[in-house]
Motif scaffolding. Structure first.
Motif, PDB file in Angstrom:
ATOM      1  N   GLU A  28       0.755  -1.164   0.020  1.00  0.00           N
ATOM      2  CA  GLU A  28      -0.028   0.161   0.143  1.00  0.00           C
ATOM      3  C   GLU A  28       0.814   1.328   0.044  1.00  0.00           C
ATOM      4  O   GLU A  28       2.142   1.158   0.583  1.00  0.00           O
ATOM      5  N   ALA A 167       9.583  -2.035   3.777  1.00  0.00           N
ATOM      6  CA  ALA A 167       8.775  -0.795   3.655  1.00  0.00           C
ATOM      7  C   ALA A 167       9.761   0.483   3.260  1.00  0.00           C
ATOM      8  O   ALA A 167      10.835   0.358   3.974  1.00  0.00           O
ATOM      9  N   THR A 198       5.686  -1.195  -0.215  1.00  0.00           N
ATOM     10  CA  THR A 198       5.113  -0.491   0.860  1.00  0.00           C
ATOM     11  C   THR A 198       5.579   0.841   0.886  1.00  0.00           C
ATOM     12  O   THR A 198       6.738   0.736   1.311  1.00  0.00           O
TER      13      THR A 198
END
Length: 251
Positions: A28, A167, A198
């Protein structure tokens, strides 16, 4: 991937984060927007423990990160355990944070050699691949003062990517750049998004947030005021504080 539960952070009597609870899913892209002083950068720095929360819990990949809560008090994990979690999170700062005495290659290999114990040859190979990935293969032997602001920031991104993070955290990555150099950094970040990285991005680049984000969080006075898809936040904001902020910055 990252879960925050009731995070509070104060500097002296000033409460900067007021009970933040958020989750950031794998793959995301989340953009955090809001006025200066709203706690955006502090939130990012708490995620990778550059700032220590006063209370609340942080989980990375489903496991408690950095500390446990024992009898209502924070008990820090061992330094080696904290460092291992931090390596999962690449961090890119607004001021580049490069070592001026090292070349682009040297800046990228520093963590690989001294934190991960790689040989110089192995680290140099990774650095070459990462610099090529951000379009700087021809600047490998250049020092920071021989690079433009955009090139410095791309070296900083390459340095983070070299550690194979799960991430990436970006703290206003374009705020120190001249306007004509912003695009080259945002292009690299868009590529990372396309690759499924991410990312949690504190940014003042509203058009970029509209284009790249899966979710946009609007913060004010240490709290999350509103969040949603870029379409929801930028086209149909519900909270009057969000509406007022966007009217000023989207002119």
């Amino acid at each position: 991937m990252i879960r925050l539960t009731d995070i509070h952070k104060s500097f002296g009597p000033h409460e900067v984060l007021r009970g933040i609870s958020e989750s950031f899913g794998a793959g995301e892209v989340t953009c955090i927007i809001g006025p200066s002083g709203s706690g955006k950068s502090t939130l990012l720095r708490c995620i990778n423990f550059l700032e220590h929360p006063n209370s609340g819990e942080i989980e990375i990949e489903g496991a408690r990160a950095y500390y446990d809560i024992v009898n209502g008090r924070i008990r820090l994990h061992a330094e080696s355990r904290i460092a291992a979690v931090r390596r999962k999170l690449g961090m890119v700062f607004q001021d580049f944070a490069l070592f001026p005495h090292l070349t682009a290659t040297g800046n990228v290999t520093e963590g690989l050699i001294h934190a991960l114990g790689m040989s110089k040859d192995q680290a140099n190979g990774i650095a070459a691949r990462m610099l090529a990935r951000v379009g700087l293969a021809d600047r490998a032997s250049h020092y920071p003062d021989e690079l433009s602001g955009g090139q410095k920031q791309r070296v900083a991104i390459a340095r983070s990517l070299a550690m194979s993070p799960k991430a990436m955290l970006f703290d206003e990555p374009t705020s120190a750049l001249d306007p004509e150099l912003v695009g080259e950094v945002l292009d690299v970040m868009k590529t990372l998004s396309d690759e499924g990285m991410t990312m949690v991005i504190v940014t003042h680049e509203m058009k970029f947030a509209q284009e790249i984000a899966d979710r946009v969080i609007f913060m004010d006075k240490g709290a999350v005021v509103e969040q949603g898809t870029p379409q929801q936040i930028f086209e149909k904001p519900q909270h009057e504080r969000t509406q007022g902020f966007l009217k000023r910055v989207m002119r």
